[in-house]
Design an enzyme around this catalytic site. Structure first.
Site, PDB file in Angstrom:
ATOM      1  N   GLY A 254       0.818  -1.216   0.000  1.00  0.00           N
ATOM      2  CA  GLY A 254       0.000   0.000   0.000  1.00  0.00           C
ATOM      3  C   GLY A 254       0.851   1.265   0.000  1.00  0.00           C
ATOM      4  O   GLY A 254       0.688   2.140  -0.837  1.00  0.00           O
ATOM      5  N   MET A 256       4.676   3.242   2.109  1.00  0.00           N
ATOM      6  CA  MET A 256       5.871   3.045   2.927  1.00  0.00           C
ATOM      7  C   MET A 256       6.245   4.327   3.655  1.00  0.00           C
ATOM      8  O   MET A 256       6.287   5.402   3.060  1.00  0.00           O
ATOM      9  CB  MET A 256       6.997   2.562   2.001  1.00  0.00           C
ATOM     10  N   ASN A 258       8.919   5.829   4.796  1.00  0.00           N
ATOM     11  CA  ASN A 258      10.272   6.399   4.788  1.00  0.00           C
ATOM     12  C   ASN A 258      10.278   7.776   5.454  1.00  0.00           C
ATOM     13  O   ASN A 258       9.400   8.593   5.198  1.00  0.00           O
ATOM     14  CB  ASN A 258      10.761   6.559   3.352  1.00  0.00           C
ATOM     15  N   HIS A 290      -1.892   5.996   8.639  1.00  0.00           N
ATOM     16  CA  HIS A 290      -0.994   4.908   9.065  1.00  0.00           C
ATOM     17  C   HIS A 290       0.470   5.290   8.825  1.00  0.00           C
ATOM     18  O   HIS A 290       1.302   5.207   9.732  1.00  0.00           O
ATOM     19  CB  HIS A 290      -1.364   3.629   8.303  1.00  0.00           C
ATOM     20  N   GLU A 291       0.773   5.708   7.605  1.00  0.00           N
ATOM     21  CA  GLU A 291       2.180   6.023   7.295  1.00  0.00           C
ATOM     22  C   GLU A 291       2.643   7.223   8.101  1.00  0.00           C
ATOM     23  O   GLU A 291       3.773   7.260   8.580  1.00  0.00           O
ATOM     24  CB  GLU A 291       2.366   6.285   5.789  1.00  0.00           C
ATOM     25  N   HIS A 294       3.475   6.279  11.650  1.00  0.00           N
ATOM     26  CA  HIS A 294       4.754   5.568  11.775  1.00  0.00           C
ATOM     27  C   HIS A 294       5.898   6.516  12.144  1.00  0.00           C
ATOM     28  O   HIS A 294       6.923   6.076  12.640  1.00  0.00           O
ATOM     29  CB  HIS A 294       5.110   4.881  10.449  1.00  0.00           C
ATOM     30  N   GLU A 313       4.047  -2.289  13.612  1.00  0.00           N
ATOM     31  CA  GLU A 313       2.865  -2.457  12.758  1.00  0.00           C
ATOM     32  C   GLU A 313       1.580  -2.641  13.556  1.00  0.00           C
ATOM     33  O   GLU A 313       0.558  -2.041  13.250  1.00  0.00           O
ATOM     34  CB  GLU A 313       3.071  -3.596  11.758  1.00  0.00           C
TER      35      GLU A 313
END
Ligand code: 0A1
Ligand code: ZN
Length: 847
Positions: A254, A256, A258, A290-291, A294, A313
């Protein structure tokens, strides 16, 4: 290429790396087939490590030159990396390597997507860029220079300087290599800004291919909402001057996270009312959140090793589900999460691929980005929060951020902050991280002298991963209803810790009806058959009320399959009643109408000792939908009309709920009017939610050809919409036609099988067509196996993920099992099969 002997890595073997990385400097000279990567890395001996072997990972790299402290060295090279003699004091390593992004079809490392350079380094992709200790516990600052003729040249962190054909970036936050990113291309930016609660003005940009500018506004708003929410709810602010998101067409997953440069599958970020459904909008909002989340749970605090993947996660999925519940509707989000958990995680936990939320061994880590690690990982955190309460949770999280900011942490660290801040012993709770399998909890009850007693027995079926499961801590939220439907005991949480345990509720005038596992308070299978119709009519817990409708429907479907019975009138009456209950949220009512998935019915039949017959399950679902359409026929036209949205489109919870219920009504109406109203909706649709739903119903009614052609002509230029066109034809095909339909689509000129989205839209959707995939003649199994064999050398990761379509094979009859067994064998014996696919097929066959 197949490794001579696939190596198994064990959690128990963890040792720290012998060297600390102080700083990393990288220079990229971009060229499609001959990119040069120059690295200058400061290492010093790690006082905490005993093993001082200097091993750097490296894959598919051509080493041009290597130096230590300016002196040329000749390292020993293997397929997996290099070793070299190094001094026992701080030193500078320099290397120049050449790589071939144009040949990188695996989409791991540095690759090209439509002429744009981009990277994917999680989990172990950085080693395809340069020689490096590619493990998450090695963290460093990165300075990057990109030389290339592209107008946009991006990397992590803050921009330092740029000119014609070059740009320099510096990321001040130490990070593991898996969070490295680089992007170069002809992209356009949709810009905005956000000022953090700490007063930092952050420049936000969403980079897309020219032509996609009109699909950025929603994603940008979702990003700003996420930044605000993390400040408000978790007290976490963003920590760089820029936050960039890039959309790419070719991506295995989906998105990432970074650092400062999130890379997204275009399908997970681009949205417009004309091209995206309400479901797409909600998914995009959740993935952006979500990203972004993180940044704290994953980047500022990362994982010590890949066994700890659920540390970032599970927690980040839990946080994004809280965000969606806050932005939209909590009960509706809970229902949709549980549907997803049962559809994706339960089969994994109950089949040959079962593994603990924190696995203890793997061959290919990419195979462990699973529903168990992500979704069950989030459920475990949800239970922890239920057990310690909201305040306890928030104290524990504050301590986690204080204590571990900048660390590469473990599940032990995570549980310790809860123990230290709440005083609770979590020794037994930890089994949720170490045991595989879904606990089954059976309930019995009795009533004596005003005291009601509930007795629970928990049992987790043994598996290869956990041969001897032990009792877990299971929070069970319970409420009691009186015989007249009034609630006599509001929700309270029982803590089940033993194999068998009873709880008493004294002082009751009559035997109550229990509402158990409210809000789905634990990821278990509840074995209990109360009066579902009573709960459907009276339960005050919205989740359990939906569950009652689902249980009634499920029981009716199962007796249709096993005994040929007609649809249960109690289910028909109950659901028809909910449909017209305007006090209930329309989105919620739409969920109450949906039948359980056919694959789940197969699992239930199997669990009760009946071999599932996919055609009989299909027929039962059809007859139930038909009966419901007839039962509700008087109410449907009005229901449809009343849930049309007038005025400008908004993808919010309110409007999307209206459309969900309107479309659910239309779906039933199509069974009564042969599709006339669906045709009218298709012709007049001004948004994708209505256009696509109408298209589905027309295909189902056997009159989709003209609409399909019209849809294709209208959307030929739009890759993401065409993915829907491919998928829709497959999922709406009759069981006997599904394989032929999918096969014909693989011959379409727009079937670009190397693009993971298109491959999944066609073959992934086919594997999800239960009766089509399991067609009696085995044609479905052969079709999927053919394509997995073809894709494996090109993209092992996507191939391996899709092997899970076969994970339920032991449920079916001997003939089907033998046909699947042959296909699995054919895949397994393919020469040079990737490590990813080899591991998956081996586990599926042996488990
Ligand atoms: N960490 C990402 C998921 C992800 C994992 C692996 C990838 O490539 C192999 C790509 C993305 C997330 O949780 O969103
Ligand atoms: Zn994630």
């Amino acid at each position: 290429m197949r490794d001579a002997s696939p190596q198994t890595i064990y959690l128990k073997d963890y040792t720290p790396f012998g060297y600390v990385v102080e700083e990393v400097h990288l220079t990229f000279d971009l060229a499609p087939s001959a990119t040069r990567v120059t690295s200058r890395i400061k290492f010093s001996p790690n006082p905490d490590a005993t093993n001082k072997t200097f091993f750097l990972h490296g894959k598919n790299l051509s080493l041009i030159a290597a130096k230590i402290d300016g002196e040329a060295v000749k390292p020993k090279l293997t397929d997996e990396g290099l070793t070299c003699d190094v001094p026992n004091v701080p030193f500078t390593w320099e290397a120049e390597v050449q790589i071939d992004p144009a040949a990188n079809t695996a989409l791991e490392g540095l690759y090209l997507s439509n002429g744009m350079y981009c990277t994917q380094c999680e989990a172990e992709g950085f080693r395809k860029i340069t020689y490096y200790p590619d493990r998450p516990d090695v963290m460093s600052t990165f300075s990057v220079r990109v030389n290339g003729p592209h107008p946009v040249l991006l990397s992590n962190g803050n921009p330092v300087a740029s000119g014609d054909g070059w740009a320099e970036w510096h990321d001040p936050w130490p990070k593991p290599a898996y969070l490295f990113a680089l992007v170069a291309g002809e992209l356009v930016a949709h810009r905005d800004s956000f000022t953090t609660m700490e007063g930092r003005k952050v420049d936000l940009a969403l980079y897309v291919r020219p032509g996609d500018e009109g699909k950025c506004a929603f994603g940008m708003q979702a990003l700003k909402d996420s930044m605000k929410w993390d400040e408000d709810v978790y007290g976490r602010a963003y920590d760089l001057d820029v936050f960039n998101i890039v959309a790419v067409d070719d991506f295995n997953m989906g998105a990432m996270e970074n650092k400062g440069l999130n890379i997204f599958n275009a399908s997970a970020v681009l949205a417009s009312p004309e091209t995206s459904t309400d479901t797409n909008f909600e998914r995009i909002e959740a993935i952006i959140a979500h990203e972004y989340f993180h940044n704290w749970t994953g980047n500022r605090i990362t994982c010590r090793d890949w066994f700890q993947l659920c540390l970032k996660e599970g927690l980040t999925v839990f946080r994004d589900s809280q965000f969606t519940a806050d932005m939209r509707s909590e009960p509706v989000k809970r229902i949709s999460d549980v549907i997803d958990l049962r559809a994706r995680q339960f089969p994994e936990d109950q089949g040959p691929l079962a593994h603990p939320v924190r696995p203890e061994s793997f061959q290919e880590i990419n195979n462990f980005y699973t529903a168990t690690v992500y979704e069950k990982g989030a459920e475990v955190i949800r239970m922890l929060k239920t057990l310690v309460g909201d305040e306890g949770y928030s104290k524990a999280l504050d301590l986690y951020f204080d204590r571990h900011d900048g660390d590469a942490a473990t599940i032990e660290d995570w549980l310790k902050v809860f123990e230290d801040s709440t005083g609770r012993d979590l020794t037994q709770f930890k089994r949720w991280y170490s045991q595989a399998g879904t606990p089954r909890v059976a309930v019995t009850d009795s009533f004596d002298n005003g005291t009601y007693t509930l007795t629970f027995e928990q049992l987790t079926p043994p598996s290869a991963a956990t041969p001897e499961p032990q009792a877990q801590v299971i929070p069970i939220a319970v409420g009691l209803l009186g015989p007249n439907g009034d609630e006599v005991l509001p929700t309270q949480v029982l803590e089940l810790t033993k194999d068998s345990q009873s709880f008493n509720f004294p002082g009751l005038g009559a035997k109550p009806v229990p509402s158990i596992l409210r809000g789905f308070s634990a990821p278990i299978v509840l074995e209990h058959t109360p009066d579902h119709a009573f709960l459907l009519a009276h339960d005050t817990d919205p989740f359990n009320r939906w569950e009652a409708a689902r249980n009634l429907g499920k029981a009716s479907l199962i007796s249709a399959v096993t005994k040929g019975s007609a649809p249960d009138a109690k289910w028909l009456d109950g659901v028809a009643g909910l449909l017209i209950d305007d006090t209930l949220d329309p989105a919620y009512r739409a969920y109450c109408l949906a039948l359980p998935g056919q694959s789940q019915l197969a699992a239930d039949l199997h669990a009760n000792g009946t071999t599932p017959d996919p055609d009989a399950i299909w027929d039962a679902c059809e007859s139930h939908r038909q009966a419901l359409a007839q039962r509700a026929s008087d109410a449907l036209p009005d229901l449809y009309t009343r849930h049309q949205v007038h005025g400008p489109y908004a993808p919010d919870a309110e409007q999307s709920g209206q459309r969900a219920l309107g479309n659910a009504a239309l779906s039933l109406l199509t069974r009564l009017d042969s599709g006339d109203m669906a045709q009218a909706q298709f012709d007049g649709a001004t948004n994708m939610t209505q256009q696509l739903a109408a298209l589905a119903y027309l295909i189902r009614a056997g009159r989709g050809d003209a609409a399909l052609a019209q849809f294709e002509a209208q959307w030929k230029h739009d890759r993401l919409v065409m993915d829907k066109w491919f998928g829709m034809q497959v999922i709406e095909a009759k069981p006997d036609d599904a394989a032929d339909t999918a096969k014909a689509l693989t011959k379409h000129t727009d079937f670009n099988w190397k693009n993971p989205n298109r491959f999944r839209a066609t073959l992934g959707t086919f594997a999800a067509h239960h009766a089509g995939f399991h067609a009696k003649d085995g044609s479905g199994y052969t079709l999927l196996a053919d394509w997995l064999i073809k894709l494996d050398p090109v993209n092992p990761q996507t191939t391996a993920r899709m092997c899970s379509a076969f994970q339920t094979w032991r449920r079916y009859d001997a003939i089907r099992q033998s046909m699947i067994g042959k296909e699995l064998e054919r895949i397994a014996s393919t020469p040079n099969l990737s490590r990813d696919t080899t591991e998956m097929i081996t586990r599926i066959r042996e488990g």
